[in-house]
Design an enzyme around this catalytic site. Structure first.
Site, PDB file in Angstrom:
ATOM      1  N   ASP A 267       6.338   8.575  -2.242  1.00 47.20           N
ATOM      2  CA  ASP A 267       6.446   8.243  -0.741  1.00 47.20           C
ATOM      3  C   ASP A 267       7.174   9.389   0.156  1.00 47.20           C
ATOM      4  O   ASP A 267       8.021   9.128   0.826  1.00 47.20           O
ATOM      5  CB  ASP A 267       6.844   6.859  -0.337  1.00 47.20           C
ATOM      6  CG  ASP A 267       6.113   5.914  -0.801  1.00 47.20           C
ATOM      7  OD1 ASP A 267       5.096   5.978  -1.654  1.00 47.20           O
ATOM      8  OD2 ASP A 267       6.572   4.578  -0.619  1.00 47.20           O
TER       9      ASP A 267
ATOM     10  N   LYS B  53      -0.927   3.062  -1.603  1.00 51.08           N
ATOM     11  CA  LYS B  53      -0.538   1.459  -1.864  1.00 51.08           C
ATOM     12  C   LYS B  53      -0.173   1.012  -0.587  1.00 51.08           C
ATOM     13  O   LYS B  53       0.260   1.785   0.589  1.00 51.08           O
ATOM     14  CB  LYS B  53       0.701   1.497  -2.749  1.00 51.08           C
ATOM     15  CG  LYS B  53       2.021   2.224  -2.316  1.00 51.08           C
ATOM     16  CD  LYS B  53       3.015   2.334  -3.053  1.00 51.08           C
ATOM     17  CE  LYS B  53       4.284   3.054  -2.789  1.00 51.08           C
ATOM     18  NZ  LYS B  53       4.945   2.446  -1.731  1.00 51.08           N
TER      19      LYS B  53
ATOM     20  N   CYS C 133      11.155   1.546  -2.520  1.00 50.76           N
ATOM     21  CA  CYS C 133       9.945   1.878  -3.303  1.00 50.76           C
ATOM     22  C   CYS C 133      10.260   2.627  -4.569  1.00 50.76           C
ATOM     23  O   CYS C 133       9.603   2.159  -5.674  1.00 50.76           O
ATOM     24  CB  CYS C 133       9.018   2.646  -2.335  1.00 50.76           C
ATOM     25  SG  CYS C 133       8.467   1.611  -1.006  1.00 50.76           S
TER      26      CYS C 133
END
Length: 271
Positions: free
Chosen positions: A35, A169, A214
């Site tokens: 990310d 995701k 995450c």
């Protein structure tokens, strides 16, 4: 990252794990880049505006150096990829006010970064399912600039020696997905584990954003899936320093290894 005492404690706690892999099978390595998107760097959920005040862009040159200096058999880039009506967005709370649990704060009490508790009918389990959800600012909406990988991040191409995977995701509007392996309710699994298994991956190194969200969730599931798992601490940034230290200590207790980027090459040579 974190305070010195926590870093020293983690280093001591992970030295004993250095030589645990046996010689009986060939090691296959994967780098998971989590990310590294505009919204976490200078956008709506920039880490510099979070309690840590971390500069998310600082991970980019470290990750780029890792990619340039070290060969990995598999490289994975993940991205949050949310719908405009996603459950994690504070701005969308009125859409699901009727689903708030009786023991949740009310819609009038809930504030940005609070945790709401929703109750959904779970058809797969024939019961009601509780969902605890942190309410984040709107971020990483599909096809928006904020959802793009940062332009300074090196994006490798696949070749005969390296597989490159791009994983989206968090695209189910009613379930968040911090981990690259599972959604937060562990109802739907992504394709990542099966893809890594097909490539015979044994060792996973994780970098990116955010350490305590995450990155943590991805590392937790990597360990559960049987990979020797490393978090490269200086190539990660997070939301809250106290929570970062708690999450890293928890992962160490689950046999994840926390290292620095200058240790990766030695680790790979030793496996």
């Amino acid at each position: 990252m974190g305070n010195i005492n926590s870093s020293v404690r983690r280093k001591i706690g992970t030295v004993k794990n250095k030589h645990q892999t046996g010689p009986e099978s060939k090691a296959v390595s994967a780098l998971l880049i989590v990310d590294v998107q505009y919204d976490f760097i200078d956008g709506s959920l920039a880490l510099k505006n979070c309690p840590s005040q971390h500069q998310g862009e600082h991970v980019i040159p470290i990750i780029n150096k890792i990619l340039h200096d070290i060969h990995f058999d598999v490289v994975v880039y993940t991205q949050d990829w949310h719908t405009h009506d996603h459950i994690s967005f504070f701005e969308n709370l009125p859409l699901r006010a009727h689903l708030l649990a009786k023991d949740s704060k009310s819609i009038d009490e809930l504030k940005l970064f609070d945790t709401a508790v929703f109750v959904f009918a779970d058809d797969t389990r024939d019961k009601m399912s509780r969902v605890e959800q942190i309410l984040w600012p709107t971020h990483c909406v599909q096809h928006s600039h904020g959802a793009e990988l940062h332009k300074e991040l090196s994006i490798l191409k696949a070749n005969k020696r390296r597989e490159v995977i791009h994983l989206l995701k968090g695209y189910d509007s009613d379930i968040d997905s911090y981990s690259a392996f599972w959604d937060n309710q562990k109802i739907r699994e992504t394709s990542l584990n099966s893809t890594l298994k097909e490539s015979n991956v044994t060792h996973v190194f994780i970098v990116g954003i955010a350490t305590d969200v995450c990155v943590y969730s991805t590392a937790l599931h990597a360990v559960e899936n049987g990979y020797k798992t490393y978090i490269v601490e200086d190539a990660c940034r997070g939301v809250d320093v106290g929570n970062i230290n708690l999450r890293l200590d928890e992962l160490i207790n689950r046999n994840c290894v926390v290292i620095q980027s200058n240790e990766i090459k030695t680790r790979l040579e030793d496996i």
